[in-house]
Scaffold this motif. Structure first.
Motif, PDB file in Angstrom:
ATOM      1  N   ILE A  29       0.809  -1.217   0.000  1.00 23.11           N
ATOM      2  CA  ILE A  29       0.000   0.000   0.000  1.00 23.11           C
ATOM      3  C   ILE A  29       0.843   1.268   0.000  1.00 23.11           C
ATOM      4  N   ASN A  30       1.879   1.335   0.850  1.00 23.24           N
ATOM      5  CA  ASN A  30       2.698   2.549   0.897  1.00 23.24           C
ATOM      6  C   ASN A  30       3.353   2.846  -0.437  1.00 23.24           C
ATOM      7  N   LYS A  31       3.847   1.815  -1.111  1.00 20.82           N
ATOM      8  CA  LYS A  31       4.481   2.014  -2.417  1.00 20.82           C
ATOM      9  C   LYS A  31       3.458   2.415  -3.469  1.00 20.82           C
ATOM     10  N   LEU A  32       2.284   1.796  -3.424  1.00 19.88           N
ATOM     11  CA  LEU A  32       1.255   2.113  -4.414  1.00 19.88           C
ATOM     12  C   LEU A  32       0.702   3.517  -4.230  1.00 19.88           C
ATOM     13  N   SER A  33       0.673   3.986  -2.981  1.00 21.84           N
ATOM     14  CA  SER A  33       0.103   5.306  -2.702  1.00 21.84           C
ATOM     15  C   SER A  33       1.085   6.431  -2.996  1.00 21.84           C
ATOM     16  N   ALA A  34       2.359   6.103  -3.184  1.00 25.47           N
ATOM     17  CA  ALA A  34       3.368   7.125  -3.443  1.00 25.47           C
ATOM     18  C   ALA A  34       3.135   7.800  -4.785  1.00 25.47           C
ATOM     19  N   ASP A  35       3.559   9.041  -4.864  1.00 22.75           N
ATOM     20  CA  ASP A  35       3.401   9.804  -6.105  1.00 22.75           C
ATOM     21  C   ASP A  35       4.550   9.462  -7.045  1.00 22.75           C
ATOM     22  N   SER A  36       4.451   8.278  -7.650  1.00 19.53           N
ATOM     23  CA  SER A  36       5.496   7.791  -8.545  1.00 19.53           C
ATOM     24  C   SER A  36       4.841   7.205  -9.786  1.00 19.53           C
ATOM     25  N   PRO A  37       5.412   7.444 -10.968  1.00 23.05           N
ATOM     26  CA  PRO A  37       4.790   6.957 -12.206  1.00 23.05           C
ATOM     27  C   PRO A  37       4.938   5.459 -12.427  1.00 23.05           C
ATOM     28  N   SER A  38       5.812   4.815 -11.659  1.00 24.37           N
ATOM     29  CA  SER A  38       6.050   3.390 -11.898  1.00 24.37           C
ATOM     30  C   SER A  38       6.450   2.689 -10.610  1.00 24.37           C
ATOM     31  N   LEU A  39       6.560   1.375 -10.724  1.00 20.59           N
ATOM     32  CA  LEU A  39       6.904   0.528  -9.594  1.00 20.59           C
ATOM     33  C   LEU A  39       7.836  -0.561 -10.119  1.00 20.59           C
ATOM     34  N   GLU A  40       8.917  -0.820  -9.408  1.00 25.79           N
ATOM     35  CA  GLU A  40       9.803  -1.913  -9.804  1.00 25.79           C
ATOM     36  C   GLU A  40       9.522  -3.127  -8.937  1.00 25.79           C
TER      37      GLU A  40
END
Length: 817
Positions: free
Chosen positions: A56-67
């Protein structure tokens, strides 16, 4: 259903039933597959919640992508997703704004297994979820485990009423949120080494899965900001340094330890010293500390009081000062006595210690006595340097002792008032006295700020923290020139500071301005230059919408300038009329310019309120003449200031609606709220938190009521000034109240007992007046716990929304109709 707008979610009404409105897929962001080779989904394991929550914390971050497992996965509009199905997990993100409290039902179609989070809080449900969103910006996250056909996935929202709308925008900024203000990382404690080559800082923050428990990290840094060592479970302000800065001492897991800074080797000196605290190096071989012996619980049926102080839960505990030999752990008592001793300072070179104790003393004023005692370790003797009715602190100087106390210290040595004017001894002054206590000199008669704390430098100068109007600033007191110099921390409010004095004095300080969050800075005292060591703004507030701050002062009818400030909501349309909140204290302290706190002015502005904060007559930090106006006032001049100030504010800010004004205050400010309700009907809704309704009951029942009244009602008692204690008590004028009033109180409040709100509630109920009473179970004078803080903030805003915006739904959601 066709969309009339790609930006705003619309509703269609059929009779009184609102239909579901599918959310435009362009307003829904999609990411997936997340771990596409995952065959076993979280719900097939015994750790479903933990697996999902870690994302959840990573998904909620204001970032255009996820590794994920080395593969880059990008967010994209749901409308662009063409796959029927895919491996791993997937997630949807919806970011929306609400201009008021919104409630309704969120419905998911096409997702067989989903987990839904609103602002990090998981919602209960399977395919339908109750959505309650307060004013502000929100993020909805949906983690999907099982989807058979993504082309059939839809997210619908049905509002409870036509005004329950979610607004989807592409703005880059975000409204301040309660969670942001409370959870954001802060520096909660600091300690700098004497040579300024190292410092220890405790950083803390909160997060949803830890509830009310703060997450703390205490780190030792070098002067370049590199991490040297971590001190788990230790507060930085409990770390003390040897004079050469080579060794630090602290308590960890009930063990007293030293840390060699060069080798980073820990050595246990002693264990299980329950009640021991404040360990400091007396010299290279010896520690000095305080040790408290907790009193037995006593009789289970009755308590025989031994004096007024016995109402304090800790009054029978005894604290004394001890020395410990570091090599053997042998402990020597210094101040054994039937009275507790508080260590103030020590002089290892001359083997002497300064401490205070308080014998029972009820003579008026101040119904309390402090004895300053010096202990000579060479002769194992002690002498009382003086007995004082006002006293704060004492430190050794080069050729005497520095003392902070009220102006009446030393038979009025610090007074800068006309004859006959009673001083407010909460306005703290600086004094010097000789080591015999016979010669006292006032040093701050021409210095208006009220001194909170100070550190004596090796050359006899002082670094002071002082209340300067509504700021808390650092000053240097030059002993040779008898002058105060402002230190340029570039902060309005210094929360914490630590001083290094081995070489040129250096200060490490943490604080805020009224409009910027906390920073940690390093200040070189000699050249008055500051550099930033740490800043929470880019960490937690880089997109935050902050209110515009304007200074607003006026001159009252008595000819005194009353300072104030106004918070104007971000992006406010000044062509429209807006509600406003007026906040004050009215007691012996000004309302601080802190960025956030128990009463978060910037957050209120985020919720659409223009906020006016003023400093009524009587507050410290504006000079002795100003603070003296508090004595024997009890709401007279202060109430006039608030009424006059509000009228001046309305004249200056024409976009504020005169018919939609709310006012609130806490403690003495709660008393002011009740008092104002008996004097004016200019406010449309009022809130009193932990306020005093009956001066007599507060004087006799509050733990410190009789002590505070020694200043606020100096020389006045129920038997010699019944008019003050009755006619200036709000409950004696309850029949004049016409404004809706919310009373808030902790039911375990020992400062202002909860009965003060009960008394006013009873009176107003019998008078058929619009009054509400909310008690916080187990809470004392302040609301600290995270869950209660959020509920408390919501309660106040919901109450004002009901009365000032004609929006009762939030209040009804919390407390029913």
């Amino acid at each position: 259903m066709k969309f009339k707008s790609a930006v705003t979610l619309l509703f269609s009404a059929i009779a009184t039933q609102l239909s579901a409105a599918p959310i435009d897929p362009q307003n829904i962001q999609f990411i997936g597959p997340i771990g596409q080779n995952i065959q076993t989904k979280p719900h097939h394991t015994g750790h479903q919640s933990a697996i999902v929550n870690t994302l959840i914390n990573k998904l909620s971050a204001d970032s255009p992508s996820l590794e994920v497992f080395g593969e880059q996965v990008k967010w994209q509009p749901l409308a662009d997703v063409n796959a029927l199905t895919m491996g791993g997990l997937q997630a949807l993100k919806l970011e929306f704004s609400t201009s008021r409290f919104v409630q309704g039902k969120l419905t998911l179609a096409g997702i067989e297994k989903a987990h839904v989070f609103l602002n990090g809080q998981q919602l209960d449900g399977k395919s339908a979820y109750q959505l309650n969103a307060v004013t502000g910006d929100h993020q909805l996250l949906i983690v999907a485990e099982q989807v058979s056909d993504w082309k059939k996935v839809a997210v619908d929202f049905t509002g409870t009423a036509e005004h329950d709308q979610l607004n989807f925008t592409s703005k880059s900024t975000k409204a301040l949120s309660a969670k942001q203000l409370f959870d954001a990382p802060t520096i909660s404690a600091i300690s700098v080494s004497p040579d300024a080559n190292y410092y220890v800082a405790t950083q803390q923050h909160y997060q949803d899965n830890k509830g009310n428990a703060a997450l703390r990290d205490t780190v030792l840094y070098n002067e370049d900001g590199d991490i040297i060592y971590r001190l788990n479970g230790v507060r930085a302000n409990a770390v003390s340094w040897r004079a050469d800065s080579k060794v630090a001492v602290f308590v960890q897991n009930k063990q007293l330890k030293t840390l060699d800074i060069k080798t980073l080797k820990e050595t246990v000196i002693a264990e299980d010293l329950d009640g021991a605290s404040g360990f400091k190096y007396f010299n290279d071989n010896t520690l000095i500390f305080s040790w408290t012996k907790t009193a037995p619980k006593g009789d289970k049926i009755v308590k025989h009081y031994k004096g007024l102080e016995d109402r304090w839960s800790y009054a029978r505990n005894i604290t004394q000062v001890y020395l410990m030999d570091i090599s053997t752990g042998l402990i020597q008592a210094v101040t054994e006595h039937d009275l507790s001793h508080s260590l103030k300072d020590f002089d290892a070179k001359n083997n002497r210690i300064l401490a205070t104790r308080s014998p029972k003393y009820y003579a008026a004023p101040a119904h309390y006595m402090t004895e300053l005692v010096e202990f000579d370790l060479n002769t194992n003797s002690s002498k009382v340097l003086g007995q004082y009715g006002t006293f704060n602190d004492a430190r050794y100087g080069n050729d005497g002792i520095y003392v902070t106390a009220g102006a009446e210290f030393g038979n009025g040595a610090g007074r800068a008032l006309d004859e006959g004017v009673l001083a407010n001894n909460y306005d703290t002054q600086l004094f010097w006295m000789n080591t015999q206590g016979t010669d006292i000199k006032a040093l701050s008669k021409k210095f208006d700020p009220s001194i909170e704390s100070f550190k004596v430098l090796n050359n006899g100068d002082l670094v002071l923290k002082a209340v300067d109007e509504d700021r808390k600033k650092l000053y240097l007191f030059d002993e040779s020139k008898n002058k105060f110099k402002s230190l340029k921390t570039k902060m309005d409010v210094v929360d914490k500071y630590s001083v290094a004095d081995k070489r040129s004095p250096v200060v490490i300080a943490a604080g805020t301005t009224a409009s910027t969050p906390q920073k940690l800075v390093q200040l070189n005292v000699k050249n008055n230059r500051v550099s930033t060591l740490w800043d929470s703004q880019p960490i937690a507030y880089k997109q935050a919408e902050i209110a515009t701050l304007e200074e607003f002062n006026f001159t009252n009818s008595a000819g005194t300038e009353i300072k104030g400030r106004v918070y104007i909501p971000h992006g406010l349309d000044k062509n429209k009329q807006h509600p406003a909140l007026i906040y004050y204290y009215g007691g012996t302290s000004p309302v601080s310019r802190g960025f956030t706190g128990r009463y978060p002015f910037n957050f209120w502005a985020t919720n659409g309120y223009v906020v006016y904060v003023l400093q009524p007559s009587g507050a410290t930090g504006f000079g002795q003449d100003f603070s003296a106006k508090h004595v024997n006032d009890w709401g007279n001049r202060a109430a006039d200031d608030i009424i006059e100030g509000t009228n001046a504010f309305l004249d200056a800010y024409q976009f504020v609606d005169k018919k939609r004004l709310g006012n609130l205050g806490a403690s003495y400010g709660g008393f002011m709220t009740m008092t104002l309700a008996t004097k004016t009907d200019m406010f449309s809704a009022s809130i009193s938190h932990a306020g005093i309704s009956n001066l007599t009951s507060y004087w006799g029942h509050g733990w410190w009521g009789y002590l505070y009244s020694a200043e606020a009602s100096k020389h006045s008692y129920p038997w010699n000034n019944s008019k003050l204690y009755s006619q200036q008590s709000p409950v004696f004028n309850a029949d004049k109240v016409k404004t809706p009033l919310l009373l808030i109180h902790g039911d375990a409040d020992v400062n202002v007992p909860v009965g003060e709100s009960h008394i006013m509630y009873t009176a107003l109920k019998m008078l058929n007046q619009d009054v509400e009473l909310i008690e916080y179970k187990g809470a004392d004078h302040q609301i600290f716990a995270r869950d209660r803080r959020f509920q408390w903030w919501d309660t106040m805003l919901a109450y004002f929304d009901k009365h000032l915006k004609d929006e009762p739904q939030w209040w009804q959601h919390m407390y029913g109709k």
